[in-house]
Enzyme design. Structure first.
Site: not given
Ligand code: NAI
Length: 246
Positions: A8-9, A62-63, A89, A141, A154, A187
């Site tokens: 998910g990068a 799709n992970v 991630n 999280s 979640y 974040i």
């Molecule tokens: P985001 O929504 O900006 O990015 C998530 C990424 O995961 C995206 O690139 C998306 O395309 C990808 N993704 C979603 N479903 C997918 C799938 N089935 N296969 C492959 N890729 C997939 O979210 P963010 O904020 O960057 O979060 C990243 C990680 O950090 C997540 O696991 C989230 O739960 C965790 N997190 C985020 C927090 C925050 O405050 N933003 C707080 C705590 C944890």
């Protein structure tokens, strides 16, 4: 050259982690969801990574889907040679208060946030066992540690990651593989931008440092856990929340 695979990068914290690990000298395998927009975003992340003089390749999958993860891990090995660090991630939210949450909302979040971690640790763990080294870091999280209204799905998925991390650490530790998690708080990314102002204000009152964290502040701890500096740290979930709960 050591290789890091980040799921998910294509944006947010995952993109930032990919750039940080590239800066640290890893060749990076950038996983993105199989869509045109994710691919276009991931290509920008890859370009930024290449500016550090390392290889950066895209891998669509799709992970939540085991077969797609299996094909991706095989492709990363073929194209980049090894997998020395794995960062789980990818994650989604589908929030709703418990009594209004549908079975679909629940199942979708468990599949992407939790089952993906099983898929990836099982597949990449096999590669790392043969190599006899590796580091795995998963994004949990604070919602998984303390619960959060509207996030039954979640918080379940993220709490599971804490247990999965400990189990994998116990199974893989004797072969030189470390398995850890980070638990970010609040974040600044698209995920938190989507929260209502009421939720944001209520959360911010509990943050000792009184501000959002940045993706860079998550990436730096992930970078440490993927480095030899953290070679005797395993099975841990490190909270990165500016003092959300103490
Ligand atoms: P985001 O929504 O900006 O990015 C998530 C990424 O995961 C995206 O690139 C998306 O395309 C990808 N993704 C979603 N479903 C997918 C799938 N089935 N296969 C492959 N890729 C997939 O979210 P963010 O904020 O960057 O979060 C990243 C990680 O950090 C997540 O696991 C989230 O739960 C965790 N997190 C985020 C927090 C925050 O405050 N933003 C707080 C705590 C944890």
């Amino acid at each position: 050259m050591a290789v890091a695979l980040i799921t998910g990068a294509s944006q947010g914290i995952g993109a930032c982690i990919a750039e940080r690990l590239a800066k640290d000298g890893f060749d990076v395998a950038i996983n993105h969801f199989p869509s045109d927009s994710d691919k276009a975003n991931a290509e920008k992340v890859a370009e930024a990574c290449r500016s550090y003089g390392v290889k950066a390749e895209l891998f669509a999958a799709n992970v939540a889907d085991y077969a797609q993860c299996e094909a991706m891990v095989k492709a990363v090995k073929e194209q980049l040679g090894s997998i020395d660090a794995l960062v789980n991630n990818a994650g989604i939210t589908k929030d709703g208060l418990l009594l209004r949450m549908s079975e679909e909302q629940y199942d979708a979040v468990i599949a992407v946030n939790q089952k993906s971690v099983f898929n990836m640790i099982k597949l990449v763990g096999a590669v790392m066992l043969r190599q006899k080294h590796g580091s795995i870091v998963s994004l949990a999280s604070v919602a998984g540690l303390y619960g959060n209204p509207g996030q039954m799905n979640y918080s379940a998925s993220k709490a599971a990651i804490v247990g999965m991390t400990k189990t994998a650490a116990k199974e893989l530790g004797s072969r030189g593989i470390t398995v850890n998690a980070v638990a970010p708080g609040f974040i600044k990314t698209a995920m938190t931008d989507a929260l209502s102002d009421d939720v944001k204000n209520a959360m911010m009152k509990q943050v000792a440092m009184g501000r959002y964290g940045t993706p860079e502040e998550i990436a730096s701890v992930v970078s440490f856990l993927c480095s030899s500096d953290a070679s005797y740290v395993t099975g841990q979930t490190i909270e990165i929340s500016g003092g959300l709960m103490m």
